[in-house]
Each structure stands twice: as structure tokens, then as C-alpha cells.
Design an enzyme around this catalytic site. Sequence first.
Site, PDB file in Angstrom:
ATOM      1  N   CYS A  54       0.822  -1.214   0.000  1.00 21.79           N
ATOM      2  CA  CYS A  54       0.000   0.000   0.000  1.00 21.79           C
ATOM      3  C   CYS A  54       0.852   1.259   0.000  1.00 21.79           C
ATOM      4  CB  CYS A  54      -0.965   0.002   1.184  1.00 21.79           C
ATOM      5  SG  CYS A  54      -0.174  -0.089   2.816  1.00 21.79           S
TER       6      CYS A  54
ATOM      7  N   HIS B 117      -2.114   0.775   7.284  1.00 23.84           N
ATOM      8  CA  HIS B 117      -2.471   0.914   5.873  1.00 23.84           C
ATOM      9  C   HIS B 117      -2.308   2.361   5.435  1.00 23.84           C
ATOM     10  CE1 HIS B 117      -4.208  -0.561   2.193  1.00 23.84           C
ATOM     11  NE2 HIS B 117      -5.188   0.323   2.220  1.00 23.84           N
TER      12      HIS B 117
END
Length: 142
Positions: free
Chosen positions: A43, A94
Site C-alpha cells: 500500500c 495501511h
Amino acid sequence: MKLFLISAALVVLGLAAVADAIGCSDPSPFQGRWVIGVDKKECVALVKEKCGNLRDYTTGRWVRGQHVKSNCGSIPKFTAIATFLKPGNKYLGHAAIFESCASDGIWVYDQWNAKPVERRKIRYGNTGKPNYNGDNFYTIEL
């Protein structure tokens, strides 16, 4: 006069907060593909490669900025965001590119090693996966 000065100070503070947001290029052309950088297909690769000069910094240098859910109206479209779940409000979890807010979550562009870039909603209240809980996202600052 006092009310005017207080209002002016709040406007200046609000503008300063928005100015600290790290802008990203429009990620929509990359949907269905991975953006690959030094972090491979993770990510953070998407965020580092498409947002400001983030590729020059490790995630350990990222600083937690504005809470996305609480400041949705003032966060520009295509801003770098992440979860800061480590003690001391350090990055862990994330990273994504913010698009907009909805009543039940935030719209982002993201990727991870099993899924290429896509636009998706990260819902609020996902206590089972704190890194995929819209309540836990903040703008990234340096």
C-alpha cells in the site's frame, strides 16, 4: 472586533492545517494495475510514488496529521492518508489516497500485495481490522 480577530485566527489555523496535507496525483488511471516502487506492491508504494515527495522518506518519518473523519470537509481530494497504530502515533497499518467521505466510511484509492489499485470505501467501525477502519485514518505529514 474581538470576534473578528478570533474568526480570522481560526481561518489562518485552518489554512495552515490544509497546507500541511500532502497532495497526490490522480490515481484513477492506475486502477486495475499495481504501482510498484521500493516497497514493491504494498500500500505504501502507491502513496510514496504518487504523493508529493514521500518516496524520499521512510514510513518511520511520517507524522500523524489531521483526523480524516473529523476534518472531512477540509481535506483536499487526493491527499495522502494512513493509519498510525504504533505507540506514539507512528505509522502502522495501511496507507491510501483520500478521495472523499461518506456517512459510513471514506472513499480511497489503495492497493496491497494481493490487490491492484482500486477505488473503494473503507467503512467506519471495523474494530476487527483496525488498519481497515475508516475511523483510524489521518493525513500524512512530514
